[in-house]
Design a protein around this motif. Structure first.
Motif, PDB file in Angstrom:
ATOM      1  N   ASP A  17       0.822  -1.211   0.000  1.00 43.57           N
ATOM      2  CA  ASP A  17       0.000   0.000   0.000  1.00 43.57           C
ATOM      3  C   ASP A  17       0.852   1.256   0.000  1.00 43.57           C
ATOM      4  O   ASP A  17       0.683   2.166   0.815  1.00 43.57           O
ATOM      5  CB  ASP A  17      -0.968  -0.031   1.193  1.00 43.57           C
ATOM      6  N   HIS A  19       0.975   3.469  -2.495  1.00 42.14           N
ATOM      7  CA  HIS A  19       0.133   4.548  -3.026  1.00 42.14           C
ATOM      8  C   HIS A  19       0.966   5.756  -3.452  1.00 42.14           C
ATOM      9  O   HIS A  19       0.832   6.864  -2.917  1.00 42.14           O
ATOM     10  CB  HIS A  19      -0.919   4.950  -1.983  1.00 42.14           C
ATOM     11  N   ASN A  25       4.331   9.761  -0.340  1.00 41.12           N
ATOM     12  CA  ASN A  25       4.578   8.326  -0.377  1.00 41.12           C
ATOM     13  C   ASN A  25       5.633   7.967  -1.415  1.00 41.12           C
ATOM     14  O   ASN A  25       6.406   7.031  -1.228  1.00 41.12           O
ATOM     15  CB  ASN A  25       3.276   7.580  -0.658  1.00 41.12           C
ATOM     16  N   HIS A 243      -4.726  -0.983   5.714  1.00 43.36           N
ATOM     17  CA  HIS A 243      -4.055   0.234   6.194  1.00 43.36           C
ATOM     18  C   HIS A 243      -4.065   0.284   7.722  1.00 43.36           C
ATOM     19  O   HIS A 243      -4.180   1.356   8.329  1.00 43.36           O
ATOM     20  CB  HIS A 243      -4.702   1.501   5.617  1.00 43.36           C
ATOM     21  N   SER A 259       1.156  -2.457   5.526  1.00 49.36           N
ATOM     22  CA  SER A 259       0.832  -1.321   4.663  1.00 49.36           C
ATOM     23  C   SER A 259       1.433  -0.016   5.163  1.00 49.36           C
ATOM     24  O   SER A 259       1.564   0.212   6.368  1.00 49.36           O
ATOM     25  CB  SER A 259      -0.682  -1.175   4.533  1.00 49.36           C
ATOM     26  N   GLY A 261       0.002   2.986   3.657  1.00 49.13           N
ATOM     27  CA  GLY A 261      -1.256   3.731   3.709  1.00 49.13           C
ATOM     28  C   GLY A 261      -1.124   5.146   3.179  1.00 49.13           C
ATOM     29  O   GLY A 261      -0.063   5.570   2.710  1.00 49.13           O
ATOM     30  N   TYR A 262      -2.220   5.869   3.241  1.00 41.78           N
ATOM     31  CA  TYR A 262      -2.250   7.241   2.732  1.00 41.78           C
ATOM     32  C   TYR A 262      -1.572   8.193   3.721  1.00 41.78           C
ATOM     33  O   TYR A 262      -1.543   7.937   4.931  1.00 41.78           O
ATOM     34  CB  TYR A 262      -3.695   7.686   2.521  1.00 41.78           C
ATOM     35  N   GLU A 265      -3.272   8.989   6.902  1.00 37.78           N
ATOM     36  CA  GLU A 265      -3.337   7.893   7.862  1.00 37.78           C
ATOM     37  C   GLU A 265      -2.036   7.758   8.638  1.00 37.78           C
ATOM     38  O   GLU A 265      -2.059   7.655   9.879  1.00 37.78           O
ATOM     39  CB  GLU A 265      -3.663   6.587   7.132  1.00 37.78           C
ATOM     40  N   TRP A 266      -0.889   7.747   7.935  1.00 34.31           N
ATOM     41  CA  TRP A 266       0.340   7.563   8.684  1.00 34.31           C
ATOM     42  C   TRP A 266       0.701   8.796   9.498  1.00 34.31           C
ATOM     43  O   TRP A 266       1.383   8.699  10.520  1.00 34.31           O
ATOM     44  CB  TRP A 266       1.496   7.078   7.813  1.00 34.31           C
TER      45      TRP A 266
END
Length: 287
Positions: A17, A19, A25, A243, A259, A261-262, A265-266
Motif C-alpha cells: 500500500d 500509493h 509516499n 491500512h 501497509s 497507507g495514505y 493515515e500515517w
C-alpha cells in the motif's frame, strides 16, 4: 523465471500500500533501501493505479534488493481513466505479470522462490486470490444485502467502478478461479519447506473486525482461504489493504499487515513518515 536461490545472511522484508500517487509516499519509496545486500523484499500490492508507476517502483526496488516479490493489489488492477493503459481484468493483470518478468521480479504466476536466509529455507508464495463478498457486515446474508448496506452508509469501494473482472462475469467468479488454481499450487509444494504466504488481502476474516466501517470488509478477502494458514506449512502470512499495520496471530500463525497507507493515515499514527519496511524473517525475537 527460474527458482532463484542464493546464499544469504540477509532479511526478508515486506511492504504494501505504497500509493505513490501521493508525493509524500513516493518520497518514502525513494528512501526504501536494504539493510544488507542480501535482503529480499515482498511488495504486497497497491503500489498505485498507473502501470507506469508500478514499473517505476518495482524497477527501483529491484535495483536495490537482492530479490523482489510482488502480489497485486486492487489499485494495480483498476482501469483508471488517467492511465494510458486501458486494459481490463485478466488482460491488465497479465500485462503487470509480464512487466514483472521483464524487471526480474517474482509474481504469482512464476515459480515460488526459496529464501535461503538465517531462518531458511523458506518458500515465498506471492498470491492473487481476490475477494468474493463473503466477508459480509453483520446482519447481512447475501452479496446483494451487503452491497445495499454499503450504499446506504456511503461506504462503497471504488473497485465497483474501476476493477473489471473481464472475461469473468463477476469479481467473485474471478476470485473463485484464482482460489482453485492457487490452492492446487500450494497443495503440490513440498510440505517440509515452510512457506510465507503474501497476499494483498488478509486470508482470514478476523483482521477486518477492527475496521471502523464494517461494510468495507466485503472487499477484503474470501472465506475460501480461511484454513490455508493451518492446512499448509505456513511460517507467516503477509498482507496489506486494511491500512492498519500490526502483528496478530491466528491458530499460532503470525500475520503481518505491512501497509504504509495514505499520508493522512500515517500522519495520524505518529506524524513522521514511516520507514515503509517490516521485517518478516528472521523474527525479531530470534535475533
Amino acid at each position: 523465471m527460474t527458482d532463484r536461490t542464493t546464499a544469504s545472511g540477509g532479511a526478508l522484508l515486506a511492504t504494501s500500500d505504497l500509493h505513490i500517487s501521493y508525493e509524500e509516499n513516493r518520497d518514502i519509496v525513494r528512501g526504501l533501501r536494504p539493510r544488507t545486500p542480501e535482503d529480499w523484499l515482498i511488495v504486497a500490492g497497491d503500489i498505485g493505479e498507473l502501470v507506469a508507476d508500478v514499473e517505476w517502483t518495482l524497477g527501483l526496488l529491484k535495483e536495490r534488493f537482492a530479490e523482489v516479490v510482488w502480489a497485486p493489489g486492487n489499485h494495480e488492477l483498476w482501469t483508471h481513466p488517467s492511465d494510458p493503459v486501458q486494459l481490463r481484468g485478466v488482460e491488465r493483470y497479465q500485462r503487470l505479470v509480464e512487466l514483472c518478468r521483464g524487471l526480474g521480479v517474482h509474481s504469482p504466476e512464476d515459480p515460488y522462490p526459496v529464501w535461503p536466509g538465517p531462518d531458511g529455507p523458506v518458500r515465498i508464495a506471492p498470491l492473487f486470490v481476490g475477494y468474493d463478498y463473503t466477508f459480509r457486515p453483520p446482519g447481512t446474508a447475501t452479496k446483494a444485502q451487503a452491497l445495499a448496506r454499503a450504499h446506504d452508509t456511503g461506504v462503497v469501494c471504488a473497485d465497483e467502478y474501476m476493477l473489471h473482472p473481464d472475461p469473468y462475469p463477476s469479481r467473485e467468479a474471478w476470485c473463485r478461479a484464482r482460489v482453485a488454481a492457487t490452492e492446487e499450487r500450494l497443495a503440490a509444494l513440498d510440505p517440509a519447506v515452510p512457506t510465507v504466504l503474501a497476499n494483498h488481502y488478509p486470508l482470514v476474516r478476523q483482521p477486518t473486525d477492527v475496521l471502523y466501517y464494517p461494510e468495507f470488509a466485503q472487499w477484503c478477502g474470501t472465506t475460501a482461504t480461511a484454513d490455508w494458514h493451518t492446512r499448509f506449512n505456513v511460517a507467516a502470512v503477509v498482507y496489506g489493504h486494511l491500512h492498519i499495520p500490526r502483528t496478530t496471530h491466528y491458530d499460532g500463525v503470525r500475520f503481518e499487515e505491512v501497509s504504509v497507507g495514505y499520508p493522512r493515515e500515517w500522519r495520524r499514527r505518529g506524524g513522521a513518515a514511516p520507514s515503509g519496511l517490516r521485517q518478516i524473517l528472521p523474527e525479531a525475537a530470534k535475533r
